[in-house]
Design an enzyme around this catalytic site. Structure first.
Site, PDB file in Angstrom:
ATOM      1  N   CYS A  45     -10.970  -3.017   3.093  1.00 55.65           N
ATOM      2  CA  CYS A  45     -12.356  -2.595   3.700  1.00 55.65           C
ATOM      3  C   CYS A  45     -13.565  -3.418   3.091  1.00 55.65           C
ATOM      4  O   CYS A  45     -14.540  -3.364   3.902  1.00 55.65           O
ATOM      5  CB  CYS A  45     -12.541  -1.217   3.435  1.00 55.65           C
ATOM      6  SG  CYS A  45     -11.065  -0.165   3.985  1.00 55.65           S
TER       7      CYS A  45
HETATM    8  C1  BEZ Z   1      -7.820  -1.307   1.842  1.00 54.86           C
HETATM    9  O1  BEZ Z   1      -9.011  -1.417   2.329  1.00 54.86           O
HETATM   10  O2  BEZ Z   1      -7.555  -2.333   1.069  1.00 54.86           O
HETATM   11  C2  BEZ Z   1      -6.984  -0.364   2.123  1.00 54.86           C
HETATM   12  C3  BEZ Z   1      -7.313   0.783   2.635  1.00 54.86           C
HETATM   13  C4  BEZ Z   1      -6.590   1.834   2.987  1.00 54.86           C
HETATM   14  C5  BEZ Z   1      -5.286   1.851   2.502  1.00 54.86           C
HETATM   15  C6  BEZ Z   1      -4.618   0.462   2.097  1.00 54.86           C
HETATM   16  C7  BEZ Z   1      -5.655  -0.507   1.737  1.00 54.86           C
END
Ligand code: BEZ
Length: 210
Positions: A45
């Site tokens: 994210c």
């Molecule tokens: C991420 O943004 O890395 C992420 C978000 C939710 C679950 C797994 C990874």
């Protein structure tokens, strides 16, 4: 009710990282990319919103505003934005909705319970100036999105709005376009001054119109 292409995007009031907004009022006459991410302070994210911040000028040029969303609080968004700016070497200037009670996420079908019980997936809604939904995408948690593909779709949609063309597979700016099937060859007249090449009666190519 599940939102589909062509539906009106629901209006809403929301708290965001930049204060409260009324969605339609904030959208004004622009296109909108409304996208959710699962959670603040997560690695993928962080890279996604950082990349978007870095290419925001490309959206500005196309009169497209960006609006993020997750189920985190506005205070969390503001703290996280500091990290995004630091780690991705950017400045996030677009608002992120704080949808703690999940009301907007549910309205926009951003929660896919078999992927995540109560977090938003990586959804994208592209909404045109009349508030109609023109593109819907949903990506899995472990896959960061290709935002250049989003720009490509925006270019295609905006071009189709100006000219009676569609864009073929893997089209990129400057490539040939196809004449829309609803335009009969005998009615083309001088609509494509750069010429039309008929491969088949239903497959007519023309250089990208300007
Ligand atoms: C991420 O943004 O890395 C992420 C978000 C939710 C679950 C797994 C990874």
């Amino acid at each position: 009710m599940t939102l589909r292409l062509g539906d009106y995007a629901p209006d809403f009031k929301a708290e965001t990282s930049l204060g409260p907004i009324n969605f339609y009022e904030w959208a004004a006459k622009d296109w909108i990319v409304f996208l959710s991410h699962p959670k603040d302070f997560r690695p993928v994210c962080t890279t996604e919103l950082g990349y978007l911040a870095k290419i925001k000028i490309q959206f500005d040029k196309r009169q497209v505003k960006i609006l993020g969303l997750s189920v985190d609080t506005a205070a969390s968004h503001r703290e996280w934005i500091k990290d995004i700016n630091e780690t991705q070497r950017c400045t996030v200037t677009f608002p992120i909705v704080a949808d703690e009670n999940r009301a907007i996420a549910k309205q926009y079908n951003m929660i896919h319970p078999n992927e995540f019980a109560d977090l938003t997936v990586r959804s994208i809604y592209l909404i045109d100036p009349s508030h109609r939904i023109r593109l819907i995408m949903a990506y899995p948690a472990l896959t960061g999105r290709d935002f250049d593909e989003l720009l490509r779709v925006i270019d295609s949609l905006q071009l189709s709005q100006e000219h009676k063309v569609a864009t073929p597979a893997n089209w990129r700016r400057g490539d040939d376009c196809v004449v829309v099937p609803s335009l009969a060859t005998e009615d083309i007249g001088d609509q494509f001054p750069q010429g039309v090449r008929e491969v088949k009666p239903y497959l007519r190519l023309t250089p990208e119109p300007h």
